[in-house]
Design a protein around this motif. Structure first.
Motif, PDB file in Angstrom:
ATOM      1  N   GLN A  17      -4.628   0.312  40.307  1.00  0.00           N
ATOM      2  CA  GLN A  17      -3.989   0.505  41.603  1.00  0.00           C
ATOM      3  C   GLN A  17      -3.990   1.973  42.024  1.00  0.00           C
ATOM      4  OE1 GLN A  17      -0.295  -1.620  41.293  1.00  0.00           O
ATOM      5  NE2 GLN A  17      -1.241  -3.550  41.863  1.00  0.00           N
ATOM      6  N   VAL A  64      -8.377  -9.097  51.105  1.00  0.00           N
ATOM      7  CA  VAL A  64      -7.023  -9.236  51.662  1.00  0.00           C
ATOM      8  C   VAL A  64      -6.576  -7.942  52.322  1.00  0.00           C
ATOM      9  CG1 VAL A  64      -6.135  -8.935  49.308  1.00  0.00           C
ATOM     10  CG2 VAL A  64      -4.591  -9.641  51.077  1.00  0.00           C
ATOM     11  N   THR A  65      -6.941  -6.831  51.720  1.00  0.00           N
ATOM     12  CA  THR A  65      -6.516  -5.547  52.266  1.00  0.00           C
ATOM     13  C   THR A  65      -7.291  -5.171  53.530  1.00  0.00           C
ATOM     14  OG1 THR A  65      -7.856  -4.661  50.464  1.00  0.00           O
ATOM     15  CG2 THR A  65      -5.478  -4.487  50.246  1.00  0.00           C
ATOM     16  N   TYR A  93      -0.940   1.736  44.868  1.00  0.00           N
ATOM     17  CA  TYR A  93       0.495   1.516  44.725  1.00  0.00           C
ATOM     18  C   TYR A  93       1.155   2.538  43.827  1.00  0.00           C
ATOM     19  CZ  TYR A  93       0.155  -3.248  46.515  1.00  0.00           C
ATOM     20  OH  TYR A  93      -0.032  -4.337  47.289  1.00  0.00           O
ATOM     21  N   ILE A 131      -8.496  -1.974  46.251  1.00  0.00           N
ATOM     22  CA  ILE A 131      -7.151  -2.121  45.717  1.00  0.00           C
ATOM     23  C   ILE A 131      -6.314  -0.948  46.225  1.00  0.00           C
ATOM     24  CG2 ILE A 131      -5.765  -2.111  43.597  1.00  0.00           C
ATOM     25  CD1 ILE A 131      -8.122  -3.341  42.159  1.00  0.00           C
ATOM     26  N   PRO A 132      -5.122  -1.227  46.708  1.00  0.00           N
ATOM     27  CA  PRO A 132      -4.305  -0.136  47.241  1.00  0.00           C
ATOM     28  C   PRO A 132      -3.732   0.772  46.156  1.00  0.00           C
ATOM     29  CG  PRO A 132      -3.333  -2.290  47.748  1.00  0.00           C
ATOM     30  CD  PRO A 132      -4.459  -2.528  46.819  1.00  0.00           C
ATOM     31  N   SER A 161       4.182  -8.514  48.617  1.00  0.00           N
ATOM     32  CA  SER A 161       3.269  -7.952  47.632  1.00  0.00           C
ATOM     33  C   SER A 161       2.255  -6.965  48.200  1.00  0.00           C
ATOM     34  CB  SER A 161       2.525  -9.084  46.899  1.00  0.00           C
ATOM     35  OG  SER A 161       1.759  -9.828  47.809  1.00  0.00           O
ATOM     36  N   ASP A 162       2.085  -6.918  49.514  1.00  0.00           N
ATOM     37  CA  ASP A 162       1.107  -5.989  50.068  1.00  0.00           C
ATOM     38  C   ASP A 162       1.742  -4.633  50.360  1.00  0.00           C
ATOM     39  OD1 ASP A 162      -0.346  -8.315  50.006  1.00  0.00           O
ATOM     40  OD2 ASP A 162      -1.342  -7.947  51.912  1.00  0.00           O
ATOM     41  N   PRO A 163       0.908  -3.585  50.404  1.00  0.00           N
ATOM     42  CA  PRO A 163       1.458  -2.260  50.667  1.00  0.00           C
ATOM     43  C   PRO A 163       1.913  -2.124  52.118  1.00  0.00           C
ATOM     44  CG  PRO A 163      -0.931  -2.143  50.598  1.00  0.00           C
ATOM     45  CD  PRO A 163      -0.559  -3.545  50.219  1.00  0.00           C
ATOM     46  N   HIS A 201       6.616 -10.415  40.325  1.00  0.00           N
ATOM     47  CA  HIS A 201       5.969 -10.190  41.607  1.00  0.00           C
ATOM     48  C   HIS A 201       6.961 -10.155  42.780  1.00  0.00           C
ATOM     49  CE1 HIS A 201       1.796  -9.482  41.814  1.00  0.00           C
ATOM     50  NE2 HIS A 201       1.741  -9.937  43.037  1.00  0.00           N
ATOM     51  N   MET A 225      -8.329  -7.963  55.635  1.00  0.00           N
ATOM     52  CA  MET A 225      -7.962  -9.024  56.579  1.00  0.00           C
ATOM     53  C   MET A 225      -6.721  -8.646  57.377  1.00  0.00           C
ATOM     54  SD  MET A 225      -8.447 -12.640  54.628  1.00  0.00           S
ATOM     55  CE  MET A 225      -9.551 -12.762  53.245  1.00  0.00           C
ATOM     56  N   ASP A 265      -9.913 -14.357  49.631  1.00  0.00           N
ATOM     57  CA  ASP A 265      -9.496 -13.396  48.623  1.00  0.00           C
ATOM     58  C   ASP A 265      -8.158 -13.872  48.062  1.00  0.00           C
ATOM     59  OD1 ASP A 265      -9.682 -11.159  47.046  1.00  0.00           O
ATOM     60  OD2 ASP A 265      -9.116  -9.724  48.598  1.00  0.00           O
ATOM     61  N   GLU A 273       0.927 -17.299  48.315  1.00  0.00           N
ATOM     62  CA  GLU A 273       1.002 -15.849  48.188  1.00  0.00           C
ATOM     63  C   GLU A 273       2.039 -15.357  49.183  1.00  0.00           C
ATOM     64  OE1 GLU A 273      -0.668 -13.899  46.113  1.00  0.00           O
ATOM     65  OE2 GLU A 273      -2.215 -15.256  45.356  1.00  0.00           O
ATOM     66  N   LEU A 293      -6.349 -16.837  51.993  1.00  0.00           N
ATOM     67  CA  LEU A 293      -5.829 -16.187  50.795  1.00  0.00           C
ATOM     68  C   LEU A 293      -5.509 -17.273  49.793  1.00  0.00           C
ATOM     69  CD1 LEU A 293      -3.462 -13.373  52.091  1.00  0.00           C
ATOM     70  CD2 LEU A 293      -5.875 -13.294  51.500  1.00  0.00           C
ATOM     71  N   ARG A 343      -5.725  -7.898  43.602  1.00  0.00           N
ATOM     72  CA  ARG A 343      -5.721  -6.473  43.871  1.00  0.00           C
ATOM     73  C   ARG A 343      -4.316  -5.914  43.978  1.00  0.00           C
ATOM     74  NH1 ARG A 343     -11.176  -6.477  45.896  1.00  0.00           N
ATOM     75  NH2 ARG A 343     -11.514  -8.686  46.172  1.00  0.00           N
TER      76      ARG A 343
END
Ligand code: SF4
Ligand code: SF4
Lengths: 561, 365
Positions: A143, A237-238, A551, A548-549, A262-264, A461, A240, B360, A257, B333, B364
Motif C-alpha cells: 500500500q 476499482v481505484t 494508505y 494500490i493506494p 475501505s477506499d481511500p 476491514h 472506476m 476488480d 464490498e 466489484l 488493493r
C-alpha cells in the motif's frame, strides 16, 4: 505456510503485522522462534506485537523500504554473502541490479531510513547467514505508490541469497481477505480471465469466445449491445470510482464490498457514488455503501453457502452450508446468474426490436454459454474446464478429503504446495534494479505528522461483520488512534484524551491511545468504525502498476479535542 | 533402533525413544488419559495413564515413560484399575458435581472417565464452591476454577500453541490453582482470546461464554467449513442447533491450523444472525414509480420487493445503460469475501454478458 513455519531458519517480516492480521499463522512463527530457535528480523515503523519476540526490530521511517532493502543487499554483497551459484545458474540481469544497489552504502541508507548502521549490519547478517530465510510481507509493503517496486526488491533479496523456490524460503505474501486469492484466480481483475489468462491475448479471447458462445470481434460490425469479448484492459476499482465523475462509469454492481469504508479519501468516494446513475449492491448488511445504492439485494453469509475459498498459500478448501438462508436472502451465485439470464433475455429482445440479425445472440450450443447452474459444484465444472490451474480441483475430490493447492491441472494431479522449485515461471529469475522514491505525500508545516492505517486483531476491514459481533465489540468497541508518548506530551494528551486528526482531505475524532507502538511523529488509525474511519483522511495516490493506494502514508495534523 | 517389549503379555517391537503410551496407541491398547494431549508436551501429572511395569516399585505414567528392551507392561491389572479409580475419586472429591447443568456435559473427559471407572464422589468430598463461578471478565471465555482438575493443558496450550504464556500455577498443595498472569484478569495477562485453552480444557473449567447454556455436544450438529475472515484459511466446525449457528469448535483435522483459531474465527460468528441482516430485496421508490432518479417526494425511500421485481429492474437498468453508453460504462466489484464459484460468475457476467473488463475487487485495499 507449513513449510515456512517448519523449515525456515530465519524470518524477515516486513510490512506485515502477522500476529494481529494473520493470527494463526502468526502463532506458528511465534512457536518457531520460541521453541525451534528460528531467528526473526522485523522491519516495521511500529512496535507491533510480533516485535516482542524478534531477534532484531528495525524501525525504518515509513516509505523507505526500498532504501532499507537495497542497504541490506549492499552489505550482503560487500561481505560476499550472496549465493553465487544460484545467481549464475538461475537468474539474469545481476550486474545492472548490482550497480543500483551499490548506490546504497549503509551510512546513506541510515540517513534515509533512520535505522542505525550497526542494526543494518546485524540484520543483513541474520538474514544472510540463516539458510533458508523466509520473507513475509503484506499490505505494509504494497500500500505505497512504490508497492510493486517494494515487492520486486524483496524478490531481489531472495534471489541474491538463493532462497527462492525452497521449502522454508521464498517471498510469501500474506493475503488479507479470506478469498482475495480466489477472487484474483477467478478473473476478478480487469486485465485477466481466470487463471491470469490475459484479456489482450487473441488465443485466450478465442478460447473464451468459443466456450461462452460468443463471436470474435472481426466477424461483425461493432455495436454497443453486441456480444463480443472485449480485449481492452478494464478499469481497476481505484480508477472506476473517479471514472464516475468523469462520466466514464454510469453503473456499478458491487458484490459484498464496502468502498465507503475501505477506499481511500472517503469524502471523495461518497461524492463519486452520489453521482452514479445506477448502483447495485449485493450485501448481507446495509453497509455504509448501501446509502448510495439504488437496489440492495440480500446475499448470504458463509454459514449459509457451499463452495470453495482459496487461502493465501493457494489451498482450495470447502465452505459448507450449515444453516438455511436467512429470510428471503439468496445464494450470491444464484443472484448473479439470475441477473445474467435476465440481461441476456432483455438484450436479445432489444436486438430483435431493433431488427438486428440473429447472429448477435449468444450461441447457446457452446459448452459453457448458459447460466442454468444447479449448484456451485456445477459452476466448478466450468471453472475446471476453463481455468488450467484449477483443472483438477473438483468438489468431489475436496469432499473426499484431498488437500489441494493449485496449480492442479488434472484430476489425478496431487496439487503443488511450493511454487518455482526448479524454474521461475518465466525461465530465469530476473533481477530488477530498483531505486528509492519518496512517498507521495510529505509532511509539512501544516500537516507535520505521518499517519499510517491498518486493522486491529479484533476487527475486520470495514467492520461490517465484526462491529456486529458482541464479544469483539466488548474488547474493542471504538476506534483508537495510536500516539507516541513524546507527541502526547507536546499535544497535552493524557490517557483519556480525544484527538482530532486532520489531513488535506478531511478530519476525524477518536480516542487517543498513548503508546510507544508508534514512533514519535507518527500516528496509526484503523478503518473499522464509520464515525472515525481513517479513510476519511487517506489519499488516492496510486502505485502506477498495481493501482494500490498509498494508505500507509498520509500527512496529518493532530490536535487535542 | 527397535526394542522388544510386552504389553499385556503381547510381544511388540517398537522404536526406541517412544513412550509406553505411544506404543500402546499404535497397537490399539487403550490407556486412559486426561492431562495428556497429542498436540502438547506430556507432563505426566494427572496419573490417569499409569501402568504397571514389571520390576518397577511404583506405577508409571505411560505418557512420560520411555520403553526399554525387555520391558513388560500391564495396562489394566487390578492394581492399576484400583489406582486409577482412586485418582478419579480424589478429583471428584474436589469437583462440583453439577453435571446436570454443566455446559460441557457429554464432552467432558472427566465425566467420561468417571463413567468408565464408575467412580463416585466420595462421601467426604465436594463441599461447595471454592472459587467464584464465571470469575473472569473476558467476554468469550468462562472461567470456573471449581471444575479445574489441574491437568494444566490450558497452560501448555497457551504456551506451546499460542506462544502467549497467560496461564500459570499459583500456590501449592490443596490451594494449588491455575491463574492468569499474576492472578489478574485474562486480558490484563495479555490474553488474545484465541480460545485455545478452552479447546484443550478437558472439563468445564474453561468454557465458552457466548453460548453458555445454549446447547450441549449431543444436541448440536457440526458442520466443517472454512473461516470467512483472513487469508490464512483456518477450518473449523460450526455448531448448529435449531438452524442457528451457536458456536465454533476446533476441528483437529483442519489442514492449515489444526486446533488453533484466532479470536475472530472462533468468536466472531454472531454477525450471522444479527438483526441488521438484509433479508428481502430493496429498491428505491423512484424505480417503482418509473420516475427519474430523485430524492424528492420519498423517491429515495427503500421499498421491500419480490425478487422478480428487483431482478427485472436491475436487468433493465444494465441493459439501458449498456445500450446508451456502451459496455464499458458498467463496472463490477467482485468480492474477496465470496466463493470462488461466485467470483467466477461475476467474471463471466462482466465479460460474456456485459462485454467489459471493468471488474476488480478490493485486494488493493
Ligand atoms: S484464550 Fe488464548 S491467549 Fe488467552 S489464555 Fe487462552 S490460550 Fe492463552
Ligand atoms: S481463524 Fe483467525 S487466523 Fe484463522 S482464518 Fe480465521 S481470521 Fe484467519
Amino acid at each position: 505456510m507449513d513449510d515456512v513455519a517448519k523449515e525456515a531458519k530465519a524470518f524477515f517480516i516486513i510490512g506485515s503485522n502477522t500476529t494481529e492480521q494473520h493470527p494463526v499463522f502468526g502463532t506458528t512463527i511465534r512457536r518457531a522462534v520460541k521453541y525451534r530457535g528460528a531467528k526473526l528480523v522485523v522491519a516495521d515503523p511500529r512496535k507491533i506485537d510480533i516485535t516482542e519476540i524478534a531477534t532484531l526490530h528495525l524501525r525504518q521511517r515509513p516509505g523507505t523500504d526500498i532504501a532499507l532493502l537495497n542497504g541490506l543487499m549492499y552489505i550482503i554483497l560487500e561481505k560476499g554473502w550472496e549465493n553465487k551459484s544460484f545467481i549464475d545458474e538461475r537468474t539474469e540481469n545481476f550486474d545492472e541490479f548490482k550497480a543500483t544497489v551499490m548506490d546504497y552504502p549503509p551510512e546513506k541508507v541510515s540517513q534515509i531510513t533512520n535505522v542505525p548502521v550497526d542494526q543494518l549490519y546485524e540484520a543483513a547478517e541474520i538474514i544472510a547467514s540463516n539458510n533458508p530465510t523466509a520473507v513475509l510481507w503484506a499490505m505494509g509493503i504494497t500500500q505505497h505508490i512504490v508497492g510493486v517496486r517494494n515487492v520486486m526488491d524483496l524478490a531481489n533479496l531472495q534471489m541474491l541469497l538463493g532462497n527462492m523456490g525452497k521449502a522454508g524460503g521464498g517471498v510469501n505474501p500474506l493475503r488479507g481477505q479470506n478469498n482475495v486469492q480466489g477472487a484474483c484466480d477467478m478473473g476478478g481483475l480487469p486485465n485477466v480471465f481466470p487463471a491470469y489468462q490475459p484479456v489482450t491475448s487473441p488465443d485466450v479471447i478465442e478460447k473464451f469466445a468459443k466456450a461462452w458462445g460468443l463471436r470474435t470481434k472481426d466477424e461483425f460490425i461493432l455495436h454497443p449491445s453486441s456480444f463480443i469479448l472485449s480485449d481492452k484492459i478494464g478499469l481497476t476499482v481505484t480508477e472506476m470510482m473517479p471514472g464516475i465523475l468523469e462520466g466514464k462509469i454510469k453503473s456499478l454492481y458491487i458484490l459484498g464490498e464496502d468502498p465507503v469504508m475501505s477506499d481511500p479519501d472517503t469524502k471523495h468516494i461518497r461524492h463519486c457514488l452520489e453521482s452514479i446513475d445506477f448502483l447495485l449492491l449485493q450485501e448481507i448488511f446495509p453497509s455504509e455503501t448501501a446509502a448510495y445504492a439504488d437496489v440492495l439485494l440480500p446475499g448470504i453469509s458463509f454459514a449459509e453457502k457451499t463452495g470453495t475459498f482459496t487461502n493465501t498459500e493457494r489451498r482450495v478448501q470447502m465452505v459448507r452450508k450449515a444453516i438455511p438462508r436467512q429470510g428471503d436472502a439468496r445464494d450470491d451465485w444464484w443472484i448473479t446468474a439470475e441477473i445474467a439470464k435476465r440481461v441476456l433475455f432483455h438484450l436479445s429482445s432489444f436486438e430483435e426490436n431493433e431488427k438486428k440479425e440473429e447472429r448477435r445472440k449468444i450461441d447457446e450450443s457452446a459448452p459453457w454459454a448458459k447460466w442454468d447452474y444447479k449448484d456451485t459444484s456445477a459452476i466448478m465444472d466450468e471453472i475446471n474446464a476453463l481455468t488450467p490451474s484449477y483443472g483438477g480441483i473438483t468438489h468431489a475430490r475436496l469432499e473426499a478429503g484431498e488437500r489441494l493447492q493449485w496449480p492442479c491441472p488434472t484430476t489425478d494431479h496431487p496439487g503443488t504446495p511450493i511454487l518455482h522449485t526448479k524454474q521461475f515461471t518465466r525461465g530465469k529469475g530476473k533481477f530488477m534494479p530498483i531505486d528509492h522514491v519518496p512517498p507521495a505525500e510529505k509532511p509539512d508545516d501544516d500537516f507535520p505528522m505521518v499517519m499510517s492505517t491498518g486493522r486491529v486483531l479484533y476487527h475486520w476491514h470495514g467492520g461490517q461483520m465484526t462491529r456486529r459481533a458482541q464479544g469483539l465489540m466488548q474488547v474493542y468497541g471504538e476506534s483508537l488512534v495510536e500516539v507516541n508518548p513524546d507527541d502526547a506530551v507536546k499535544l497535552g494528551l493524557n490517557g483519556k484524551s480525544k484527538v482530532r486528526i486532520t489531513s488535506r482531505r478531511g478530519s476525524i475524532e477518536a480516542q487517543a491511545w498513548v503508546t510507544d507502538r508508534v514512533p514519535p511523529g507518527m500516528v496509526y488509525a484503523n478503518f473499522h468504525f464509520p464515525e472515525s474511519s481513517a479513510n476519511e483522511l487517506t489519499h488516492a495516490s496510486l502505485d502506477p502498476v498495481a493501482k494500490i493506494p498509498e494508505y500507509k502514508i498520509t500527512a496529518v495534523k493532530v490536535e487535542l479535542v | 533402533m527397535a526394542v522388544n517389549i510386552k504389553i499385556n503379555g503381547q510381544p511388540i517391537q517398537a522404536e526406541a525413544g517412544k513412550t509406553v503410551l505411544q506404543v500402546a496407541k499404535e497397537h490399539d491398547v487403550h490407556i486412559p488419559t486426561l492431562c495428556y494431549h497429542k498436540d502438547l508436551n506430556p507432563t505426566g501429572n494427572c496419573r490417569m495413564c499409569i501402568v504397571e511395569v514389571k520390576g518397577g516399585r511404583f506405577l508409571q505414567a505411560a505418557c512420560v515413560t520411555p520403553i526399554w528392551e525387555g520391558m513388560e507392561i500391564e495396562t489394566s491389572s487390578e492394581k492399576v484399575m484400583k489406582d486409577r479409580k482412586l485418582t478419579l475419586e480424589l478429583m471428584l472429591a474436589n469437583h462440583p458435581v453439577d453435571c446436570m447443568t454443566c455446559d460441557v456435559a457429554g464432552e467432558c473427559e472427566l465425566q467420561d472417565l468417571a463413567y468408565e471407572y464408575q467412580a463416585k464422589v466420595p462421601a467426604w468430598g465436594a463441599k461447595g464452591t471454592r472459587y467464584k463461578v464465571d470469575s473472569d471478565p473476558n467476554p468469550f471465555i468462562r472461567v470456573d476454577m471449581n471444575k479445574c482438575i489441574l491437568c494444566r493443558r490450558c497452560e501448555s496450550a497457551c504456551a506451546e500453541i499460542q506462544g502467549r504464556n497467560v496461564w500459570g500455577v499459583a500456590k501449592r498443595g490443596f490451594e494449588e490453582v491455575i491463574v492468569a498472569g499474576a492472578g489478574v484478569p485474562m486480558l490484563e495477562a495479555r490474553c488474545e482470546s484465541c480460545g485455545q485453552c478452552v479447546a484443550y480444557c478437558p472439563t468445564g473449567a474453561l468454557s465458552n461464554k457466548m453460548n453458555y447454556g445454549m446447547g450441549r455436544a449431543h444436541q448440536v450438529t457440526k458442520v466443517t467449513t472454512t473461516c470467512s475472515y483472513c487469508g490464512v484459511g483456518c477450518q473449523f466446525d460450526l455448531l448448529v442447533k435449531n438452524n442457528k449457528v451457536i458456536g465454533v469448535a476446533s476441528n483437529p483435522n483442519a489442514p492449515v491450523n489444526g486446533m488453533a483459531l484466532c479470536v475472530k474465527g472462533r468468536y466472531g460468528y454472531d454477525y450471522i444472525h444479527h438483526p441488521d441482516r438484509v433479508v428481502k430485496p430493496r429498491v428505491r421508490r423512484y424505480l417503482l414509480e418509473e420516475r427519474g432518479k430523485t430524492k424528492e417526494d420519498g423517491g429515495w425511500d427503500w421499498i421491500d420487493v419480490e425478487w422478480d421485481v428487483a431482478l427485472n429492474i436491475v436487468a433493465k437498468k444494465f441493459m439501458e445503460i449498456r445500450g446508451n453508453f456502451g459496455a464499458d460504462s458498467i463496472g463490477l466489484l467482485t468480492s474477496a469475501k465470496c466463493l470462488n464459484e461466485e467470483n467466477y460468475l461475476m467474471n463471466k457476467l462482466a465479460r460474456q454478458v456485459i462485454g467489459t473488463n471493468n471488474i476488480d475487487h478490493c485486494a488493493r485495499l
